[in-house]
Design a protein around this motif. Structure first.
Motif, PDB file in Angstrom:
ATOM      1  N   LEU A  50     -23.093  41.129  37.652  1.00 26.55           N
ATOM      2  CA  LEU A  50     -23.956  40.743  36.232  1.00 26.55           C
ATOM      3  C   LEU A  50     -23.503  40.673  34.824  1.00 26.55           C
ATOM      4  CD1 LEU A  50     -26.643  43.103  37.788  1.00 26.55           C
ATOM      5  CD2 LEU A  50     -26.691  40.850  38.372  1.00 26.55           C
ATOM      6  N   LEU A  51     -22.107  40.851  34.544  1.00 22.21           N
ATOM      7  CA  LEU A  51     -21.794  41.130  33.224  1.00 22.21           C
ATOM      8  C   LEU A  51     -20.559  40.035  32.971  1.00 22.21           C
ATOM      9  CD1 LEU A  51     -21.150  44.507  32.998  1.00 22.21           C
ATOM     10  CD2 LEU A  51     -22.810  43.808  31.768  1.00 22.21           C
ATOM     11  N   PRO A  52     -20.749  39.758  31.559  1.00 23.74           N
ATOM     12  CA  PRO A  52     -19.967  38.096  31.120  1.00 23.74           C
ATOM     13  C   PRO A  52     -18.585  37.871  30.413  1.00 23.74           C
ATOM     14  CG  PRO A  52     -20.849  39.011  29.150  1.00 23.74           C
ATOM     15  CD  PRO A  52     -21.664  39.724  30.514  1.00 23.74           C
ATOM     16  N   PHE A  53     -17.768  39.279  31.241  1.00 21.74           N
ATOM     17  CA  PHE A  53     -16.275  39.840  31.039  1.00 21.74           C
ATOM     18  C   PHE A  53     -15.405  38.508  31.406  1.00 21.74           C
ATOM     19  CE2 PHE A  53     -18.097  44.203  31.153  1.00 21.74           C
ATOM     20  CZ  PHE A  53     -18.247  44.685  30.198  1.00 21.74           C
ATOM     21  N   ASN A  54     -16.115  38.075  32.465  1.00 24.08           N
ATOM     22  CA  ASN A  54     -15.087  36.879  33.273  1.00 24.08           C
ATOM     23  C   ASN A  54     -15.195  35.784  32.859  1.00 24.08           C
ATOM     24  OD1 ASN A  54     -13.120  39.200  34.605  1.00 24.08           O
ATOM     25  ND2 ASN A  54     -14.638  39.075  35.869  1.00 24.08           N
ATOM     26  N   ASP A  55     -16.216  35.106  31.729  1.00 24.23           N
ATOM     27  CA  ASP A  55     -17.129  34.187  31.329  1.00 24.23           C
ATOM     28  C   ASP A  55     -15.864  33.781  30.072  1.00 24.23           C
ATOM     29  OD1 ASP A  55     -18.139  34.166  33.380  1.00 24.23           O
ATOM     30  OD2 ASP A  55     -19.838  34.525  31.836  1.00 24.23           O
TER      31      ASP A  55
END
Length: 59
Positions: free
Chosen positions: A43-48
């Motif tokens: 749910l976290l945007p670390f790979n975006d």
């Protein structure tokens, strides 16, 4: 305030309370790392990532 409430409701003397508090803290850390963080990771945007790798600009 909450920590004081927990401390007052733990059984035993100060050493026993400190040991129980340490065990409870370790249990909380274990549950976070084993269950909560793996559940929340998608749910976290670390790979975006929106930055190019640099090779596309060198033409």
């Amino acid at each position: 305030m909450m920590y004081g409430w927990i401390w007052r409701h733990l059984p035993g003397n100060a050493w026993v309370r400190a040991l129980i508090s340490l065990v409870l803290a370790l249990i909380v850390v274990y549950v976070l790392f084993q269950y909560v963080f793996p559940w929340a990771e998608p749910l976290l945007p670390f790979n975006d990532v929106t930055v190019d790798n640099g090779m596309a600009a060198v033409r």
